[in-house]
Design a protein around this motif. Structure first.
Motif, PDB file in Angstrom:
ATOM      1  N   ASP A 254     -10.649 -64.600  41.203  1.00 57.56           N
ATOM      2  CA  ASP A 254     -11.763 -63.925  41.887  1.00 57.56           C
ATOM      3  C   ASP A 254     -11.310 -62.601  42.511  1.00 57.56           C
ATOM      4  O   ASP A 254     -12.020 -61.572  42.450  1.00 57.56           O
ATOM      5  CB  ASP A 254     -12.348 -64.851  42.957  1.00 57.56           C
ATOM      6  CG  ASP A 254     -13.075 -66.039  42.325  1.00 57.56           C
ATOM      7  OD1 ASP A 254     -13.460 -65.932  41.144  1.00 57.56           O
ATOM      8  OD2 ASP A 254     -13.253 -67.061  43.032  1.00 57.56           O
ATOM      9  N   LYS A 255     -10.116 -62.564  43.113  1.00 55.08           N
ATOM     10  CA  LYS A 255      -9.600 -61.337  43.713  1.00 55.08           C
ATOM     11  C   LYS A 255      -9.337 -60.263  42.658  1.00 55.08           C
ATOM     12  O   LYS A 255      -9.634 -59.081  42.833  1.00 55.08           O
ATOM     13  CB  LYS A 255      -8.324 -61.641  44.492  1.00 55.08           C
ATOM     14  CG  LYS A 255      -8.570 -62.448  45.760  1.00 55.08           C
ATOM     15  CD  LYS A 255      -7.264 -62.700  46.498  1.00 55.08           C
ATOM     16  CE  LYS A 255      -7.522 -63.490  47.770  1.00 55.08           C
ATOM     17  NZ  LYS A 255      -6.251 -63.749  48.501  1.00 55.08           N
ATOM     18  N   LYS A 257     -10.783 -59.976  39.796  1.00 52.96           N
ATOM     19  CA  LYS A 257     -12.103 -59.534  39.313  1.00 52.96           C
ATOM     20  C   LYS A 257     -12.701 -58.482  40.272  1.00 52.96           C
ATOM     21  O   LYS A 257     -13.276 -57.474  39.857  1.00 52.96           O
ATOM     22  CB  LYS A 257     -13.023 -60.740  39.158  1.00 52.96           C
ATOM     23  CG  LYS A 257     -14.389 -60.377  38.579  1.00 52.96           C
ATOM     24  CD  LYS A 257     -15.223 -61.646  38.398  1.00 52.96           C
ATOM     25  CE  LYS A 257     -16.593 -61.281  37.831  1.00 52.96           C
ATOM     26  NZ  LYS A 257     -17.436 -62.491  37.656  1.00 52.96           N
ATOM     27  N   GLU A 258     -12.535 -58.681  41.579  1.00 54.22           N
ATOM     28  CA  GLU A 258     -13.063 -57.745  42.561  1.00 54.22           C
ATOM     29  C   GLU A 258     -12.365 -56.387  42.426  1.00 54.22           C
ATOM     30  O   GLU A 258     -12.982 -55.328  42.505  1.00 54.22           O
ATOM     31  CB  GLU A 258     -12.888 -58.307  43.958  1.00 54.22           C
ATOM     32  CG  GLU A 258     -13.812 -59.505  44.220  1.00 54.22           C
ATOM     33  CD  GLU A 258     -13.541 -60.084  45.584  1.00 54.22           C
ATOM     34  OE1 GLU A 258     -12.614 -59.581  46.289  1.00 54.22           O
ATOM     35  OE2 GLU A 258     -14.261 -61.071  45.958  1.00 54.22           O
ATOM     36  N   VAL A 260     -10.906 -55.102  39.791  1.00 55.69           N
ATOM     37  CA  VAL A 260     -11.335 -54.462  38.538  1.00 55.69           C
ATOM     38  C   VAL A 260     -12.726 -53.836  38.706  1.00 55.69           C
ATOM     39  O   VAL A 260     -12.996 -52.729  38.236  1.00 55.69           O
ATOM     40  CB  VAL A 260     -11.303 -55.472  37.386  1.00 55.69           C
ATOM     41  CG1 VAL A 260     -11.948 -54.850  36.128  1.00 55.69           C
ATOM     42  CG2 VAL A 260      -9.879 -55.875  37.086  1.00 55.69           C
ATOM     43  N   MET A 261     -13.608 -54.537  39.367  1.00 59.17           N
ATOM     44  CA  MET A 261     -14.964 -54.030  39.554  1.00 59.17           C
ATOM     45  C   MET A 261     -14.950 -52.770  40.427  1.00 59.17           C
ATOM     46  O   MET A 261     -15.724 -51.832  40.240  1.00 59.17           O
ATOM     47  CB  MET A 261     -15.833 -55.111  40.196  1.00 59.17           C
ATOM     48  CG  MET A 261     -16.079 -56.312  39.272  1.00 59.17           C
ATOM     49  SD  MET A 261     -16.979 -55.869  37.769  1.00 59.17           S
ATOM     50  CE  MET A 261     -18.554 -55.416  38.497  1.00 59.17           C
ATOM     51  N   GLU A 262     -14.084 -52.691  41.411  1.00 56.69           N
ATOM     52  CA  GLU A 262     -14.013 -51.540  42.296  1.00 56.69           C
ATOM     53  C   GLU A 262     -13.530 -50.317  41.534  1.00 56.69           C
ATOM     54  O   GLU A 262     -13.978 -49.203  41.734  1.00 56.69           O
ATOM     55  CB  GLU A 262     -13.098 -51.832  43.467  1.00 56.69           C
ATOM     56  CG  GLU A 262     -13.703 -52.822  44.443  1.00 56.69           C
ATOM     57  CD  GLU A 262     -12.747 -53.138  45.565  1.00 56.69           C
ATOM     58  OE1 GLU A 262     -11.579 -52.635  45.535  1.00 56.69           O
ATOM     59  OE2 GLU A 262     -13.126 -53.911  46.479  1.00 56.69           O
ATOM     60  N   GLU A 263     -12.598 -50.456  40.642  1.00 52.99           N
ATOM     61  CA  GLU A 263     -12.094 -49.334  39.838  1.00 52.99           C
ATOM     62  C   GLU A 263     -13.149 -48.832  38.882  1.00 52.99           C
ATOM     63  O   GLU A 263     -13.255 -47.679  38.572  1.00 52.99           O
ATOM     64  CB  GLU A 263     -10.826 -49.782  39.078  1.00 52.99           C
ATOM     65  CG  GLU A 263      -9.652 -50.040  40.014  1.00 52.99           C
ATOM     66  CD  GLU A 263      -8.443 -50.512  39.237  1.00 52.99           C
ATOM     67  OE1 GLU A 263      -8.565 -50.660  37.998  1.00 52.99           O
ATOM     68  OE2 GLU A 263      -7.385 -50.728  39.835  1.00 52.99           O
TER      69      GLU A 263
END
Length: 263
Positions: A254-255, A257-258, A260-263
């Motif tokens: 989960d961390k 994934k977070e 990656v989404m921020e980039e």
């Protein structure tokens, strides 16, 4: 299992209900097995106000001593009026199949041995009866001979002393033979009594051996159950550890994934 009334006083409607239920019980409840004395489980059931439906009396505690139910505890009617209420409630569950097979084999051996003893006893009784008949026949012959000798004395009062001695000798021989047969019959009867006493002791010893073997088998089964419980606890611990590890991996994913989404 049959129901039990919970108090000493019941209404007529309750009585009818109990009797209807009593009439619907299967016949197996009316076949009480033989029992054996066990001081640890005996007497009347005093823990509650339950009573036998038929006699309205407190039931008793018994230990079965018959077939595959040998050693099982059950609650049964303690009334001794000749009416067999049968097994009212089994305390122990049926024994494992392996133990039931062992009990069946032991009881088959026991009944086979008893059958052989009964057959030997019947053959001996036939032989004793035959000896008694021979003894009775000899007694009749002896009485007839005595009558004949008495008539001979009356008819031939002047017979020679030699003939009298011969007749007296024959009578004495018959008496001796009769005495021998009586003594033989007494010895046979005494031997039969001793044999029956010995067989009774053997039967009591066989019963004690069956009870001891049953208790030993029950202890072995309990040990196996304890081992299975320990294995179950270990397995539950391993599963718990795996679940904890799985939850940790999920949090890391989960961390990532977070990020990656921020980039």
């Amino acid at each position: 299992m049959p129901s039990w009334p919970n108090s000493n006083e019941t209404s007529d409607a309750d009585d009818d209900e109990y009797m209807d239920e009593y009439s619907r019980m299967q016949m197996e409840y009316f076949q009480t097995p033989d029992t054996v004395i066990d001081p640890s489980f005996s007497g009347l059931v005093v823990e509650s106000d339950r009573k036998c439906i038929l006699h309205r009396q407190r039931p008793g505690k018994f230990v079965a001593f018959e077939g595959t139910d040998t050693g099982r505890r059950f609650i049964g009617c303690a009334t001794t009026d000749g009416v067999n209420c049968g097994v009212l409630e089994w305390v122990d569950a049926p024994w494992p199949v392996i133990l039931q097979r062992c009990l069946t084999k032991l009881w088959d051996m026991y009944h086979e041995e008893n059958l052989g003893r009964v057959q030997d006893k019947e053959a001996h009784e036939i032989e004793v009866e035959k000896l008694k008949k021979e003894l009775d026949s000899l007694a009749n012959q002896y009485s007839q001979l005595v009558d004949d000798v008495s008539k001979l004395f009356d008819y031939q009062d002047g017979q020679k002393s030699h003939d009298m001695d011969y007749t007296s000798l024959a009578i004495n021989e018959l008496k001796e033979k009769k005495h021998q047969l009586e003594e033989q019959a007494k010895i046979e009867v005494q031997m039969e009594k001793l044999k029956l006493k010995k067989e009774h002791r053997c039967i009591l010893q066989s019963q004690a051996d069956i009870i001891q073997n049953t208790r030993k088998a029950m202890k072995e089964i309990q040990v196996e159950r304890d081992l299975l419980k320990e294995e179950k606890k270990k397995l539950e611990h391993v599963i718990s550890e795996l679940l904890k590890a799985g939850h940790g991996c999920k949090e890391k994913l989960d961390k990532i994934k977070e990020v990656v989404m921020e980039e």
